[in-house]
Design a protein around this motif. Structure first.
Motif, PDB file in Angstrom:
ATOM      1  N   ARG A  83       0.719  -1.000  -0.012  1.00 25.12           N
ATOM      2  CA  ARG A  83       0.023   0.001  -0.004  1.00 25.12           C
ATOM      3  C   ARG A  83       0.852   1.298   0.018  1.00 25.12           C
ATOM      4  NH1 ARG A  83      -3.917   0.464   4.928  1.00 25.12           N
ATOM      5  NH2 ARG A  83      -4.846  -1.602   3.851  1.00 25.12           N
ATOM      6  N   LEU A  84       1.940   1.233   0.719  1.00 22.74           N
ATOM      7  CA  LEU A  84       2.983   2.241   0.695  1.00 22.74           C
ATOM      8  C   LEU A  84       3.464   2.562  -0.672  1.00 22.74           C
ATOM      9  CD1 LEU A  84       4.101   4.349   2.807  1.00 22.74           C
ATOM     10  CD2 LEU A  84       5.973   2.912   3.084  1.00 22.74           C
ATOM     11  N   ALA A  85       3.784   1.568  -1.098  1.00 22.10           N
ATOM     12  CA  ALA A  85       4.459   1.628  -2.533  1.00 22.10           C
ATOM     13  C   ALA A  85       3.714   2.361  -3.479  1.00 22.10           C
ATOM     14  CB  ALA A  85       4.960   0.370  -2.902  1.00 22.10           C
ATOM     15  N   ALA A  86       2.445   1.931  -3.518  1.00 24.27           N
ATOM     16  CA  ALA A  86       1.126   2.483  -4.419  1.00 24.27           C
ATOM     17  C   ALA A  86       0.820   3.931  -4.128  1.00 24.27           C
ATOM     18  CB  ALA A  86       0.105   1.337  -4.425  1.00 24.27           C
ATOM     19  N   ALA A  87       1.210   4.453  -2.815  1.00 23.79           N
ATOM     20  CA  ALA A  87       0.718   5.502  -2.559  1.00 23.79           C
ATOM     21  C   ALA A  87       1.140   6.918  -3.554  1.00 23.79           C
ATOM     22  CB  ALA A  87       1.178   6.060  -1.172  1.00 23.79           C
ATOM     23  N   ALA A  88       0.109   7.527  -3.908  1.00 23.81           N
ATOM     24  CA  ALA A  88       0.565   8.383  -5.121  1.00 23.81           C
ATOM     25  C   ALA A  88       0.999   9.820  -4.385  1.00 23.81           C
ATOM     26  CB  ALA A  88      -0.811   9.040  -6.039  1.00 23.81           C
ATOM     27  N   SER A  89       0.771  10.094  -3.215  1.00 22.81           N
ATOM     28  CA  SER A  89       1.102  11.447  -2.732  1.00 22.81           C
ATOM     29  C   SER A  89       1.203  11.433  -1.145  1.00 22.81           C
ATOM     30  CB  SER A  89      -0.276  12.564  -2.575  1.00 22.81           C
ATOM     31  OG  SER A  89      -1.271  12.019  -2.137  1.00 22.81           O
ATOM     32  N   PRO A  90       2.018  12.325  -0.406  1.00 23.24           N
ATOM     33  CA  PRO A  90       2.277  12.105   1.156  1.00 23.24           C
ATOM     34  C   PRO A  90       0.897  12.029   1.968  1.00 23.24           C
ATOM     35  CG  PRO A  90       3.448  13.671   0.018  1.00 23.24           C
ATOM     36  CD  PRO A  90       2.766  13.422  -0.879  1.00 23.24           C
ATOM     37  N   VAL A  91      -0.239  12.613   1.463  1.00 24.21           N
ATOM     38  CA  VAL A  91      -1.535  12.746   1.759  1.00 24.21           C
ATOM     39  C   VAL A  91      -1.979  11.042   2.020  1.00 24.21           C
ATOM     40  CG1 VAL A  91      -4.049  13.236   1.957  1.00 24.21           C
ATOM     41  CG2 VAL A  91      -2.221  14.806   1.571  1.00 24.21           C
ATOM     42  N   GLU A  92      -1.952  10.469   0.929  1.00 21.21           N
ATOM     43  CA  GLU A  92      -2.089   9.084   0.743  1.00 21.21           C
ATOM     44  C   GLU A  92      -1.291   7.934   1.635  1.00 21.21           C
ATOM     45  OE1 GLU A  92      -2.632   7.522  -3.094  1.00 21.21           O
ATOM     46  OE2 GLU A  92      -3.843   9.030  -3.860  1.00 21.21           O
ATOM     47  N   VAL A  93       0.020   8.462   1.722  1.00 21.61           N
ATOM     48  CA  VAL A  93       0.648   7.640   2.805  1.00 21.61           C
ATOM     49  C   VAL A  93       0.468   7.871   4.041  1.00 21.61           C
ATOM     50  CG1 VAL A  93       3.216   7.761   3.940  1.00 21.61           C
ATOM     51  CG2 VAL A  93       2.899   7.898   1.120  1.00 21.61           C
ATOM     52  N   CYS A  94      -0.043   9.131   4.390  1.00 20.62           N
ATOM     53  CA  CYS A  94      -0.636   9.151   5.913  1.00 20.62           C
ATOM     54  C   CYS A  94      -1.832   8.688   5.974  1.00 20.62           C
ATOM     55  CB  CYS A  94      -0.440  10.874   6.167  1.00 20.62           C
ATOM     56  SG  CYS A  94       0.881  11.359   6.228  1.00 20.62           S
TER      57      CYS A  94
END
Length: 388
Positions: free
Chosen positions: A343-354
């Motif tokens: 999921r972390l690798a697929a995150a498109a932005s810092p907001v999505e990471v958080c």
């Protein structure tokens, strides 16, 4: 002769952060009432008087007060140390206390020295085995095999040697009772016991106790019968939610000239019940079927698709003594990614990471307000970094 078998008092123990001293004082009241009502001659405590080797002041005070009240009933006592106790501390003053009817057995040297109680035309020899840590007692017992069973076998051989001499010298029957703090084969454990060893080396065959009139076992917290004359009394009050279905109490047994007579259970219902609740939070907070749990200690498992906000606070509004909260969603959609790393690798932005981290930890996605807050914090961090 009437004997009451108890064990595992665990004075000073807490229950998921809640003090149990009040419940333990109530247990002592019930114990004394039972001794007076049933005209008990001898009280047995098969180890774990305290919950830890260095008990708190309140626990020591409660035990001290309890002993005074118990002796006021006229009952005599045989008490051994368990794996939670400090044998040295519990056994302090034992030689002096024996003259007052309190027989403490906390050392290896005393295992073949019974407390003798005279009946009409017979006597009962009570042998107290404290918890015997194999690494500490194997050498003096001449044991070379690993684990608890060979240690118990060697200790009971010493008991049998003493018993045989007494029976040969006596002109009347001598009935042996043994206290032991062990994990006996066939016993059912609960979540509140401390393991005695790893890998099954602690399991003692019940055949070790086959030739005793009665074996009063301690360590397991559920009251249970392994044979007619081999029993666990269990703890007098529950110490884990796994004991929610237990009937707490003790065993009351009669011994006469012919040996063991009737054995029956004595129940001590807890003043505060344990309840295990499972369901969606809205159902738990509104359904009438859960009303009886409002005055109980509760373990709650929520099955909502997403973790409800402020779940513990809301639950305690109806169930004030909710001590444990679990979350097991039953209809949560399967994540398209196999792991948090994916999921972390697929995150498109810092907001999505958080957002992905929060969802992974609390099993509930960010709501709109939370997303706005995360975004604003990230903007502020970028601004401060640029200014630096």
């Amino acid at each position: 002769m009437r004997i009451l078998h108890t064990s595992d008092w665990h004075l000073g123990r807490s229950f998921h952060g809640a003090s149990l001293l009040g419940a333990q004082r109530e247990f002592v009241d019930r114990l004394i009432a039972t001794i007076e009502t049933e005209k008990v001659d001898v009280l047995l405590v098969s180890g774990d008087v305290y919950d830890r080797a260095l008990p708190g002041v309140d626990a020591v005070k409660l035990f001290d007060e309890s002993l005074v009240r118990l002796r006021a009933t006229g009952v005599q006592m045989v008490i051994t140390s368990g794996n939670h106790d400090s044998a040295l501390r519990l056994g302090f003053g034992s030689a002096l206390l024996e003259h007052a009817g309190l027989h403490l057995r906390t050392s290896l040297a005393e295992i073949d020295r019974p407390a003798i109680f005279d009946g009409e035309g017979f006597e009962v020899a009570v042998y107290g085995l404290p918890y015997l840590e194999p690494r500490m007692v194997a050498e003096p017992l001449g044991v070379t095999e690993p684990g608890h069973p060979p240690v118990i076998r060697a200790a009971l051989d010493k008991v049998r040697t003493d018993l045989a001499a007494r029976q040969e010298a006596a002109s009347h029957p001598v009935h042996p009772v043994v206290l032991a703090h062990v994990f006996a084969a066939g016993g059912a454990s609960s979540d509140s016991e401390r393991e005695l060893s790893i890998g099954g080396l602690d399991i003692v065959p019940t055949s070790h106790f086959a030739d005793f009139t009665y074996a009063a076992l301690g360590h397991l917290h559920g009251r249970q019968q392994l044979a007619e004359h081999i029993r666990y009394s269990g703890s007098p009050i529950p110490y884990s939610f796994s004991e929610a279905g237990h009937r707490k109490g003790a065993w009351l047994l009669d011994i006469g000239p012919e040996g063991l007579g009737e054995v029956r259970g004595i129940d001590w219902p807890a003043a505060k019940e344990l309840r295990i609740l499972k369901g969606k939070i809205d159902d738990l907070l509104t359904a009438d079927q859960y009303a009886s749990a409002q005055d109980a200690w509760c373990q709650v498992t929520l099955t909502d698709t997403h973790r409800p906000a402020d779940a513990m606070e809301r639950l305690r509004g109806r169930f004030p003594d909710t001590l444990v909260l679990n979350f097991e969603p039953v209809d949560r959609p399967v994540d398209e990614h196999d792991s948090y790393a994916d999921r972390l690798a697929a995150a498109a932005s810092p907001v999505e990471v958080c957002a992905g981290f929060v969802d992974h930890v609390r099993l509930r996605p960010l709501n709109d307000a939370e997303k706005d807050l995360v975004a604003s914090v990230l903007v502020q961090m970028r601004s401060e970094k640029v200014q630096a």
